[in-house]
Design an enzyme around this catalytic site. Structure first.
Site, PDB file in Angstrom:
ATOM      1  N   LYS A 131       0.850  -1.193   0.000  1.00 23.50           N
ATOM      2  CA  LYS A 131       0.000   0.000   0.000  1.00 23.50           C
ATOM      3  C   LYS A 131       0.887   1.245   0.000  1.00 23.50           C
ATOM      4  O   LYS A 131       1.535   1.556   0.998  1.00 23.50           O
ATOM      5  CB  LYS A 131      -0.914   0.030   1.223  1.00 23.50           C
ATOM      6  CG  LYS A 131      -1.819   1.268   1.275  1.00 23.50           C
ATOM      7  CD  LYS A 131      -2.577   1.361   2.572  1.00 23.50           C
ATOM      8  CE  LYS A 131      -2.496   2.735   3.191  1.00 23.50           C
ATOM      9  NZ  LYS A 131      -2.657   3.864   2.280  1.00 23.50           N
ATOM     10  N   GLY A 160       7.538   5.882   7.155  1.00 27.09           N
ATOM     11  CA  GLY A 160       6.489   6.877   7.360  1.00 27.09           C
ATOM     12  C   GLY A 160       6.687   7.577   8.689  1.00 27.09           C
ATOM     13  O   GLY A 160       7.801   7.678   9.204  1.00 27.09           O
ATOM     14  N   SER A 161       5.588   8.040   9.274  1.00 25.67           N
ATOM     15  CA  SER A 161       5.681   8.853  10.481  1.00 25.67           C
ATOM     16  C   SER A 161       5.845   7.987  11.728  1.00 25.67           C
ATOM     17  O   SER A 161       5.406   6.832  11.782  1.00 25.67           O
ATOM     18  CB  SER A 161       4.435   9.724  10.630  1.00 25.67           C
ATOM     19  OG  SER A 161       3.319   8.949  11.038  1.00 25.67           O
ATOM     20  N   THR A 162       6.448   8.590  12.737  1.00 26.72           N
ATOM     21  CA  THR A 162       6.648   7.894  14.004  1.00 26.72           C
ATOM     22  C   THR A 162       5.321   7.536  14.652  1.00 26.72           C
ATOM     23  O   THR A 162       5.138   6.425  15.169  1.00 26.72           O
ATOM     24  CB  THR A 162       7.478   8.775  14.953  1.00 26.72           C
ATOM     25  OG1 THR A 162       8.765   8.998  14.374  1.00 26.72           O
ATOM     26  CG2 THR A 162       7.647   8.121  16.314  1.00 26.72           C
ATOM     27  N   GLY A 163       4.361   8.457  14.628  1.00 23.89           N
ATOM     28  CA  GLY A 163       3.072   8.215  15.247  1.00 23.89           C
ATOM     29  C   GLY A 163       2.354   7.027  14.638  1.00 23.89           C
ATOM     30  O   GLY A 163       1.824   6.167  15.360  1.00 23.89           O
ATOM     31  N   VAL A 164       2.344   6.953  13.318  1.00 28.54           N
ATOM     32  CA  VAL A 164       1.687   5.837  12.643  1.00 28.54           C
ATOM     33  C   VAL A 164       2.391   4.524  12.988  1.00 28.54           C
ATOM     34  O   VAL A 164       1.751   3.515  13.287  1.00 28.54           O
ATOM     35  CB  VAL A 164       1.655   6.067  11.119  1.00 28.54           C
ATOM     36  CG1 VAL A 164       1.190   4.808  10.388  1.00 28.54           C
ATOM     37  CG2 VAL A 164       0.746   7.234  10.772  1.00 28.54           C
ATOM     38  N   GLU A 205      11.289   2.667   9.266  1.00 31.08           N
ATOM     39  CA  GLU A 205      12.088   3.899   9.300  1.00 31.08           C
ATOM     40  C   GLU A 205      11.101   5.043   9.367  1.00 31.08           C
ATOM     41  O   GLU A 205      10.179   5.134   8.557  1.00 31.08           O
ATOM     42  CB  GLU A 205      12.978   3.977   8.050  1.00 31.08           C
ATOM     43  CG  GLU A 205      14.025   5.088   8.127  1.00 31.08           C
ATOM     44  CD  GLU A 205      13.587   6.353   7.448  1.00 31.08           C
ATOM     45  OE1 GLU A 205      13.330   7.347   8.168  1.00 31.08           O
ATOM     46  OE2 GLU A 205      13.486   6.371   6.221  1.00 31.08           O
ATOM     47  N   CYS A 237      13.678  12.230   4.724  1.00 28.18           N
ATOM     48  CA  CYS A 237      13.804  11.836   6.123  1.00 28.18           C
ATOM     49  C   CYS A 237      15.126  12.322   6.707  1.00 28.18           C
ATOM     50  O   CYS A 237      15.238  12.551   7.902  1.00 28.18           O
ATOM     51  CB  CYS A 237      13.718  10.315   6.248  1.00 28.18           C
ATOM     52  SG  CYS A 237      12.216   9.597   5.581  1.00 28.18           S
ATOM     53  N   GLU A 282       9.479  17.549  13.868  1.00 24.48           N
ATOM     54  CA  GLU A 282       9.749  17.297  12.453  1.00 24.48           C
ATOM     55  C   GLU A 282       8.688  18.003  11.613  1.00 24.48           C
ATOM     56  O   GLU A 282       7.504  17.703  11.713  1.00 24.48           O
ATOM     57  CB  GLU A 282       9.738  15.794  12.158  1.00 24.48           C
ATOM     58  CG  GLU A 282      10.109  15.479  10.712  1.00 24.48           C
ATOM     59  CD  GLU A 282      10.000  13.989  10.396  1.00 24.48           C
ATOM     60  OE1 GLU A 282      10.862  13.485   9.666  1.00 24.48           O
ATOM     61  OE2 GLU A 282       9.051  13.348  10.867  1.00 24.48           O
TER      62      GLU A 282
END
Length: 542
Positions: free
Chosen positions: A213, A266-270, A294, A328, A426
């Site tokens: 995806k 992708g993002s840290t939160g996700v 990452e 990144c 970020e």
């Protein structure tokens, strides 16, 4: 089946073309750009052997020209996630039993297609869909992607060649590397076409089947990647490309008993939410899933008082503003000694005054648009807040305009507080925050730098003092997974600088190295005894 210990072609980094005026590659790329803009592409999902069109279409528009309709893609739902998993599992037995050299040949062919007949097409797709200039697209979509595939084939053979060093008399010890038991989920970002291709390909190369995806803004180039895989001979169902809302996909995938791993950028939160979900569901899976991710960074440039001001300013301008700071690894915070700051400031202002910003079709533009309106609005809020803050000095830029595209000027601000919000969070855009420290506070500044951010992806030390370099290299050993000496903190090359960071930046499994591929196999040790014991008694019993 063929028998033999096969040597694969020795990988070499794909040469970067320069696209100078009048060059053949420039003419080819300009033609590909014109061809892509001349039609509205209709982009399907790829599930098993089917191109799936749902009729529920969403639009893709160039970030630098949001009035132009580039393509529509067919969005799926939960049923398509299930279909993709089913197609992957149906393909699994034949794929994992295919001889490794046959798998290698597919991806080696894909690399030659990328660097050859598809080069202009995949670069043009990356330029238009992700608003990258010609050079940034070239180093990403053509060169890095081809490098990933070629070097990963080499790493695969090295992994298979790792065998127990000792087999005593009468015994043969060996290790086989099995693909994971189940399917791998590849969740890929908007900013690098090479990453979007490598995350599913690296797992597939090791015999796994994949549900992929991509981020929606990258779908235009993802479609070209899938066309390349198919032309290279990748069997149907090995990689299944779906366009489904993230939570919808996650609900199916992370509850499936055959979920065997996730390859994520992708993002840290996700990523943290995904990890939490996997932990909650751990009892549902056949095996413990591999979690490889990452997740970005708040990357730094630390200048020592001995640093050359031109080296520092060049590292800042290139590191912070290539691809609009949407890497990144992009430099987003800098620590500059007071003695050097006047010269560095002057150089940065001079360089930024010469930089052009605009659409990718004009090759003289160094800076293009940020990826989406949401990104534009977020960056504009941070920039406007900084401009209104009396404690912040605007050094360069600060403008933004979304009438034609999502354009944000390269912006440099100086702060007095090393923990100011833009030093910590970020932003993923062309904003560089500078903290000026007193020359005798170098060690103290390293402590501040190390504790300021949750991230630890990339960073650089710029110095002509070898003691300072050695000190920073040791002191900041956990602050960056990729550490640069006297250079910008971006531009990792496959086969040269394996990429990844720890702390809030991910699992540090180093894309572009054998380390990453090891995560997509499950070793089995086999001990074969030739003269088997026929009596349970040991000599000590006598």
């Amino acid at each position: 089946m063929l028998k033999g210990f096969f040597n694969v072609p020795k990988p070499q980094n794909e040469p970067v073309l320069n696209y100078a005026p009048g060059s053949a590659e420039r003419a080819s790329l300009e033609a590909a750009l014109k061809e892509a803009r001349a039609v509205v592409a209709d982009i399907p999902m790829y599930i098993g052997a089917q191109e799936v069109r749902t009729g529920k279409t969403l639009e893709l528009r160039p970030p630098h020209d949001h009035q132009h309709l580039l393509a529509t893609f067919h969005e799926g739902d939960a049923s398509h996630v299930t279909a993709a998993i089913d197609a992957a599992l149906a393909a699994k037995a034949d794929w994992e039993n295919l001889a490794w050299e046959q798998r290698a040949a597919i991806f080696l062919k894909a690399a030659d297609l990328i660097s050859g007949p598809y080069r202009a097409k995949i670069n043009a797709a990356t330029m238009l869909g992700q608003s990258k200039n010609a050079y940034q697209a070239e180093i990403d979509a053509a060169c890095e992607f081809a490098d990933f595939l070629r070097f990963n084939v080499e790493y695969m053979t090295e992994i298979y060649g790792q065998q127990p060093p000792v087999s005593p008399k009468g015994i043969w010890n060996r290790v086989e590397q099995r693909p994971l038991e189940g399917f791998v989920f590849a969740l890929t970002p908007f900013n690098f076409t090479a990453i979007a291709g490598n995350l599913p390909a690296s797992a597939a190369m090791m015999g796994n089947v994949v549900v992929w995806k991509p981020a929606y803004p990258q779908i235009f180039a993802a479609n070209v990647i899938m066309q390349i895989f198919i032309e290279a001979g990748l069997p149907a169902g090995v990689v299944n490309l779906i366009y489904v809302d993230g939570p919808v996909a996650g609900e199916i995938i992370f509850n499936h008993p055959d979920f065997a791993g996730i390859h994520f950028t992708g993002s840290t939160g996700v990523f943290q939410n995904i990890w939490q979900t996997i932990g909650t569901n751990i009892h549902k899976y056949k095996t413990y899933p591999r979690i490889v991710g990452e997740t970005g960074g708040k990357d730094f440039v630390l200048a020592h008082p001995s640093a050359n001001a031109e080296v520092v300013s060049t590292a800042l301008v290139r590191g912070a503003f290539e691809y609009q700071g949407q890497k990144c690894s992009a430099a987003s915070r800098a620590y500059i000694p007071a003695s050097s700051w006047p010269a560095v400031k002057e150089n940065v202002q001079r360089d930024l005054a010469s930089i052009k910003m605009g659409p990718v079709e004009d090759f003289s533009n160094f800076v293009n648009a940020v990826i989406t309106e949401a990104s534009f609005d977020k960056l504009a809020r941070y920039i406007d807040a900084a401009k209104a803050d009396e404690s912040v000095e605007l050094i360069a830029g600060g403008g933004h305009d979304k009438s034609k595209g999502w354009f944000v000027e390269p912006t440099v601000i100086r702060v007095n507080d090393p923990h100011y919000v833009t030093m910590c969070e970020e932003l993923f855009g062309p904003v560089l925050t500078v903290y000026v420290y007193e020359d005798d506070k170098f060690e103290e500044t390293m402590d501040i730098l190390d504790k300021t951010s949750i991230y630890a992806l990339t960073g650089s030390i710029i110095s002509q003092d070898r003691y300072a370099i050695a000190q920073a290299t040791q002191r900041l050993r956990n602050a960056a997974g990729n550490f640069y000496i006297n250079d910008k903190p971006t531009g990792a090359v496959v086969g040269q600088q394996p990429f990844g960071g720890a702390r809030g930046s991910g699992t540090n499994d180093k894309a572009g190295s054998m380390i990453n591929l090891l995560r997509w196999v499950s070793p089995r040790t086999i001990k074969e005894t030739f003269d088997s014991p026929k009596d349970y008694r040991y000599p000590f019993l006598g």
